[in-house]
Design a protein around this motif. Sequence first.
Motif, PDB file in Angstrom:
ATOM      1  N   ASP A   1       0.827  -1.208   0.000  1.00 59.80           N
ATOM      2  CA  ASP A   1       0.000   0.000   0.000  1.00 59.80           C
ATOM      3  C   ASP A   1       0.864   1.262   0.000  1.00 59.80           C
ATOM      4  OD1 ASP A   1      -2.273  -1.516   0.011  1.00 59.80           O
ATOM      5  OD2 ASP A   1      -2.643  -1.328   2.165  1.00 59.80           O
TER       6      ASP A   1
ATOM      7  N   ARG B   1       2.611   1.613  -3.430  1.00 61.47           N
ATOM      8  CA  ARG B   1       1.671   2.064  -4.462  1.00 61.47           C
ATOM      9  C   ARG B   1       1.429   3.572  -4.349  1.00 61.47           C
ATOM     10  NH1 ARG B   1      -4.308   2.155  -4.807  1.00 61.47           N
ATOM     11  NH2 ARG B   1      -4.917   1.711  -6.979  1.00 61.47           N
ATOM     12  N   GLN B   2       1.214   4.048  -3.126  1.00 64.53           N
ATOM     13  CA  GLN B   2       0.953   5.463  -2.929  1.00 64.53           C
ATOM     14  C   GLN B   2       2.198   6.294  -3.204  1.00 64.53           C
ATOM     15  OE1 GLN B   2      -1.961   6.583  -2.509  1.00 64.53           O
ATOM     16  NE2 GLN B   2      -1.573   8.734  -2.053  1.00 64.53           N
TER      17      GLN B   2
ATOM     18  N   LYS C   1       4.621   5.545  -5.273  1.00 67.17           N
ATOM     19  CA  LYS C   1       4.870   5.554  -6.715  1.00 67.17           C
ATOM     20  C   LYS C   1       3.979   6.571  -7.414  1.00 67.17           C
ATOM     21  CE  LYS C   1       5.896   2.273 -10.393  1.00 67.17           C
ATOM     22  NZ  LYS C   1       5.935   0.831 -10.767  1.00 67.17           N
ATOM     23  N   LEU C   2       2.764   6.734  -6.917  1.00 68.53           N
ATOM     24  CA  LEU C   2       1.856   7.718  -7.498  1.00 68.53           C
ATOM     25  C   LEU C   2       2.371   9.141  -7.275  1.00 68.53           C
ATOM     26  CD1 LEU C   2      -1.205   8.240  -8.604  1.00 68.53           C
ATOM     27  CD2 LEU C   2      -1.641   8.778  -6.198  1.00 68.53           C
TER      28      LEU C   2
ATOM     29  N   THR D   1      -2.373   9.156 -11.610  1.00 73.01           N
ATOM     30  CA  THR D   1      -3.141   7.907 -11.629  1.00 73.01           C
ATOM     31  C   THR D   1      -2.274   6.749 -11.153  1.00 73.01           C
ATOM     32  OG1 THR D   1      -2.555   7.548 -13.950  1.00 73.01           O
ATOM     33  CG2 THR D   1      -4.652   8.643 -13.508  1.00 73.01           C
ATOM     34  N   TYR D   2      -2.930   5.784 -10.508  1.00 70.32           N
ATOM     35  CA  TYR D   2      -2.232   4.582 -10.057  1.00 70.32           C
ATOM     36  C   TYR D   2      -1.883   3.714 -11.259  1.00 70.32           C
ATOM     37  CZ  TYR D   2      -3.742   5.817  -5.344  1.00 70.32           C
ATOM     38  OH  TYR D   2      -3.947   6.464  -4.151  1.00 70.32           O
ATOM     39  N   GLU D   3      -0.682   3.140 -11.207  1.00 65.72           N
ATOM     40  CA  GLU D   3      -0.191   2.343 -12.326  1.00 65.72           C
ATOM     41  C   GLU D   3      -1.012   1.077 -12.529  1.00 65.72           C
ATOM     42  OE1 GLU D   3       3.738   0.098 -12.302  1.00 65.72           O
ATOM     43  OE2 GLU D   3       4.287   1.914 -13.415  1.00 65.72           O
ATOM     44  N   ASP D   4      -1.514   0.481 -11.429  1.00 63.19           N
ATOM     45  CA  ASP D   4      -2.169  -0.822 -11.550  1.00 63.19           C
ATOM     46  C   ASP D   4      -3.587  -0.740 -12.111  1.00 63.19           C
ATOM     47  OD1 ASP D   4      -3.158   0.446  -9.329  1.00 63.19           O
ATOM     48  OD2 ASP D   4      -2.853  -1.217  -7.934  1.00 63.19           O
TER      49      ASP D   4
ATOM     50  N   HIS E   1      -7.654   7.482  -9.812  1.00 60.43           N
ATOM     51  CA  HIS E   1      -7.121   8.650  -9.133  1.00 60.43           C
ATOM     52  C   HIS E   1      -7.131   8.433  -7.625  1.00 60.43           C
ATOM     53  CE1 HIS E   1      -6.962  11.169 -12.739  1.00 60.43           C
ATOM     54  NE2 HIS E   1      -8.146  10.672 -13.077  1.00 60.43           N
ATOM     55  N   MET E   2      -6.403   9.282  -6.900  1.00 61.12           N
ATOM     56  CA  MET E   2      -6.350   9.187  -5.454  1.00 61.12           C
ATOM     57  C   MET E   2      -7.735   9.452  -4.849  1.00 61.12           C
ATOM     58  SD  MET E   2      -3.759  11.228  -2.834  1.00 61.12           S
ATOM     59  CE  MET E   2      -2.530  11.420  -4.123  1.00 61.12           C
TER      60      MET E   2
END
Length: 426
Positions: free
Chosen positions: A71, A74-75, A77-78, A214-217, A221-222
């Motif tokens: 988690d 992921r955040q 990386k965004l 945007t999240y890569e997966d 959006h957040m």
Amino acid sequence: MTFLTKSAARYGDIFKFHILGFPMVMVNHPDHVEHVLVRRAENYTKQGVVIFDLAETVLGNGLIRTPGGPDHARQRKLMQPTFRPNVVGFFTQNMIQEAIHLTEMWRPSAGKGTPVNVTDDAGQIALRIVTRSLFSADVSETARDFELAFADANEVLGSLFRNPFPPLSFPSRRRTMMRSATKRMKTFVENFVDRRIATNDVRDDLLGMLMRATYEDDGGHMPIKQLYDEVLNLVIAAFETTTSGISWALYLIAKHAEVGRRFVNEIDTQLQGRIPTYQDLNNLTYTRQIVDETLRLYSPAYQTMRAAIEDDDIGGYHVPAGTNIYLNSYVTHRHPNFWQDPEKFDPERFTPEAIAERPKHAYFPFGSGPRICIGKYFALAELQLILAIVAQRYRLEIPPDQGPTVADQLITLHPRGGVRLLVHER
């Protein structure tokens, strides 16, 4: 700090101690710091760690206190592209303009023998910089309320870490103080975010970049709650780091005349009277050394903690799963094996040759590894530019009747009562 420093001197680079019955293992050697923050970072979480649990009320689930794992990755990386050096350069005009504004604030006091409160004034400027960079907005009385709210929260969290009883779940003065401070800070941030969302305004400021990211997966959006938390984390971190960093740096420059002379000589030689730009920072090498040495002595984020997920071995010592690991840069940055005469303010410690001679993690003001401070480049640029612009205009002096400035050991390392200095036009 006295207890921890004496304990490190007596028991070595890794030892166990208790705070009100809670066992903790302090690691103080650069190799141990690297082990926890970098080499085995995946085994050390913020989940269930007292210092971050205490801060949850304010920080929510932002990057500063997210436990770790997928988690957090992921955040992170965004958000990471928003804080790369080339993007930071885009926002340095805000830093430059507000640093000039700071020098104008001090003009009525120059040469009058009346000290300015550097910390209060730097706090105003730091908050203006971060709100302009995040929201493209100038702030006034609402910013002052945010500063006061943060000071209240910092005091409460610092007192809770020293003495967690009664906890915030029990009715008390500090619970009331904390609830009020948190509400005021969150309202400050959420009002900006809500207005931008309501108008679908995604301009090219930090908030706009975070709204567009945007999240890569999954390409999403957040979420709004996450956006609130992250923006508040950024405001708090950028505001407090700069406020304390500028305060301590100007105090130390004023206290050490030879450092001040070398600093001013570099500014005058390199800039020739013109306002510095982001591109100038690479040539202001002594200025950067002053910043680094200031952060060695007085890192605002001077302590952090982790908990071991699985059994581990640190420096030959068995660390059972669940062990609380405590790291304190104030102590490590004074380790006598790596810092000669550690209490002395000496920017020469940060020449390239000196840096190469000591372990990397003898110095970690921004943390390290996958959780290194995301705003590191923003903070360093801001500190250098403000120092350079102040030095072009003023010579600073400690009032002759003033005693030493000491650090308040809150959640951050803040100058107690604020730094007060006399300003003289150059």
